[in-house]
Design a protein around this motif. Structure first.
Motif, mmCIF file in Angstrom:
data_model
loop_
_atom_site.group_PDB
_atom_site.id
_atom_site.type_symbol
_atom_site.label_atom_id
_atom_site.label_comp_id
_atom_site.label_asym_id
_atom_site.label_seq_id
_atom_site.Cartn_x
_atom_site.Cartn_y
_atom_site.Cartn_z
ATOM 1 N N ASN A 1 0.817 -1.211 0.000
ATOM 2 C CA ASN A 1 0.000 0.000 0.000
ATOM 3 C C ASN A 1 0.856 1.269 0.000
ATOM 4 O O ASN A 1 0.334 2.368 0.096
ATOM 5 C CB ASN A 1 -0.963 0.006 1.185
ATOM 6 N N ASP A 2 2.163 1.114 -0.127
ATOM 7 C CA ASP A 2 3.091 2.252 -0.150
ATOM 8 C C ASP A 2 3.503 2.519 -1.604
ATOM 9 O O ASP A 2 4.273 1.754 -2.187
ATOM 10 C CB ASP A 2 4.316 1.933 0.699
ATOM 11 N N PRO A 3 2.996 3.605 -2.215
ATOM 12 C CA PRO A 3 3.294 3.874 -3.624
ATOM 13 C C PRO A 3 4.789 3.934 -3.939
ATOM 14 O O PRO A 3 5.228 3.435 -4.978
ATOM 15 C CB PRO A 3 2.631 5.231 -3.883
ATOM 16 N N GLU A 4 5.591 4.512 -3.054
ATOM 17 C CA GLU A 4 7.028 4.606 -3.314
ATOM 18 C C GLU A 4 7.668 3.225 -3.410
ATOM 19 O O GLU A 4 8.495 2.978 -4.287
ATOM 20 C CB GLU A 4 7.708 5.441 -2.237
ATOM 21 N N LYS A 5 7.298 2.323 -2.527
ATOM 22 C CA LYS A 5 7.860 0.971 -2.569
ATOM 23 C C LYS A 5 7.350 0.197 -3.779
ATOM 24 O O LYS A 5 8.079 -0.574 -4.388
ATOM 25 C CB LYS A 5 7.552 0.221 -1.276
ATOM 26 N N MET A 6 6.087 0.409 -4.134
ATOM 27 C CA MET A 6 5.530 -0.311 -5.285
ATOM 28 C C MET A 6 6.194 0.131 -6.580
ATOM 29 O O MET A 6 6.388 -0.664 -7.493
ATOM 30 C CB MET A 6 4.018 -0.118 -5.362
ATOM 31 N N LEU A 7 6.552 1.402 -6.697
ATOM 32 C CA LEU A 7 7.217 1.883 -7.910
ATOM 33 C C LEU A 7 8.622 1.307 -8.046
ATOM 34 O O LEU A 7 9.151 1.232 -9.147
ATOM 35 C CB LEU A 7 7.262 3.410 -7.927
ATOM 36 N N TYR B 1 1.409 -2.350 -10.583
ATOM 37 C CA TYR B 1 1.303 -0.983 -10.062
ATOM 38 C C TYR B 1 2.051 -0.004 -10.963
ATOM 39 O O TYR B 1 1.538 1.065 -11.302
ATOM 40 C CB TYR B 1 1.846 -0.915 -8.635
ATOM 41 N N ARG B 2 3.275 -0.357 -11.361
ATOM 42 C CA ARG B 2 4.074 0.530 -12.207
ATOM 43 C C ARG B 2 3.400 0.778 -13.548
ATOM 44 O O ARG B 2 3.417 1.892 -14.061
ATOM 45 C CB ARG B 2 5.466 -0.056 -12.399
ATOM 46 N N LYS B 3 2.799 -0.234 -14.132
ATOM 47 C CA LYS B 3 2.103 -0.057 -15.403
ATOM 48 C C LYS B 3 0.888 0.850 -15.225
ATOM 49 O O LYS B 3 0.647 1.756 -16.044
ATOM 50 C CB LYS B 3 1.686 -1.417 -15.980
ATOM 51 N N LEU B 4 0.099 0.620 -14.182
ATOM 52 C CA LEU B 4 -1.060 1.470 -13.928
ATOM 53 C C LEU B 4 -0.634 2.922 -13.717
ATOM 54 O O LEU B 4 -1.258 3.847 -14.235
ATOM 55 C CB LEU B 4 -1.842 0.966 -12.710
ATOM 56 N N VAL C 1 0.211 4.601 -16.999
ATOM 57 C CA VAL C 1 -0.949 4.892 -17.844
ATOM 58 C C VAL C 1 -1.872 5.924 -17.202
ATOM 59 O O VAL C 1 -2.331 6.854 -17.866
ATOM 60 C CB VAL C 1 -1.733 3.590 -18.156
ATOM 61 N N TYR C 2 -2.156 5.784 -15.915
ATOM 62 C CA TYR C 2 -3.153 6.624 -15.249
ATOM 63 C C TYR C 2 -2.571 7.726 -14.370
ATOM 64 O O TYR C 2 -3.321 8.532 -13.824
ATOM 65 C CB TYR C 2 -4.081 5.754 -14.397
ATOM 66 N N GLY C 3 -1.256 7.752 -14.182
ATOM 67 C CA GLY C 3 -0.676 8.750 -13.286
ATOM 68 C C GLY C 3 -1.207 8.552 -11.880
ATOM 69 O O GLY C 3 -1.191 7.440 -11.360
ATOM 70 N N PHE D 1 -5.591 6.660 -10.280
ATOM 71 C CA PHE D 1 -6.076 5.320 -9.962
ATOM 72 C C PHE D 1 -5.813 5.033 -8.485
ATOM 73 O O PHE D 1 -5.019 5.708 -7.840
ATOM 74 C CB PHE D 1 -5.410 4.257 -10.840
ATOM 75 N N LYS D 2 -6.513 4.021 -7.978
ATOM 76 C CA LYS D 2 -6.291 3.579 -6.597
ATOM 77 C C LYS D 2 -5.957 2.097 -6.614
ATOM 78 O O LYS D 2 -6.554 1.317 -7.354
ATOM 79 C CB LYS D 2 -7.530 3.833 -5.741
ATOM 80 N N TYR D 3 -5.018 1.713 -5.781
ATOM 81 C CA TYR D 3 -4.565 0.333 -5.622
ATOM 82 C C TYR D 3 -4.555 0.075 -4.128
ATOM 83 O O TYR D 3 -3.793 0.704 -3.391
ATOM 84 C CB TYR D 3 -3.159 0.216 -6.229
ATOM 85 N N ILE D 4 -5.427 -0.807 -3.678
ATOM 86 C CA ILE D 4 -5.609 -1.033 -2.241
ATOM 87 C C ILE D 4 -5.495 -2.525 -1.944
ATOM 88 O O ILE D 4 -6.164 -3.336 -2.589
ATOM 89 C CB ILE D 4 -6.992 -0.524 -1.787
ATOM 90 N N VAL D 5 -4.659 -2.882 -0.990
ATOM 91 C CA VAL D 5 -4.503 -4.278 -0.569
ATOM 92 C C VAL D 5 -4.983 -4.379 0.870
ATOM 93 O O VAL D 5 -4.594 -3.583 1.720
ATOM 94 C CB VAL D 5 -3.034 -4.735 -0.671
#
Length: 85
Positions: free
Chosen positions: A27-33, A43-46, A49-51, A54-58
């Motif tokens: 759930n940490d965008p910096e770590k997912m990137l 996550y990186r692909k989304l 594409v979406y900047g 978008f929301k990504y929730i685990v």
């Protein structure tokens, strides 16, 4: 979420779940990137594409885990997006 112009995708299972520390990372965008495999690649692909639109929730369930993606439906495609597919 059609009335809000969004598509909500939920993937869940009833397996052994995901450890709490891993959920925090997911759930940490910096770590997912920085991730180079698995859900990090998604996550990186989304993000590419979406900047930030978008929301990504685990989440951890009693049994298993749940991943939710919320994507905008009204996104306009540009040539760079089409070429990268």
């Amino acid at each position: 979420l059609e009335d809000e112009g969004q598509l909500k995708i939920i993937v869940e299972d009833n397996g052994c779940g995901i450890p709490e520390e891993k959920i925090l990372e997911m759930n940490d965008p910096e770590k997912m990137l920085l991730a180079r495999c698995g859900t990090g690649m998604l996550y990186r692909k989304l993000e590419s594409v979406y900047g930030n639109d978008f929301k990504y929730i685990v989440e951890k369930e009693d049994l298993g885990a749940k991943v939710m993606l919320i994507l905008p439906l009204n996104r306009r495609h540009n040539e760079a997006d089409i070429d990268s597919r």
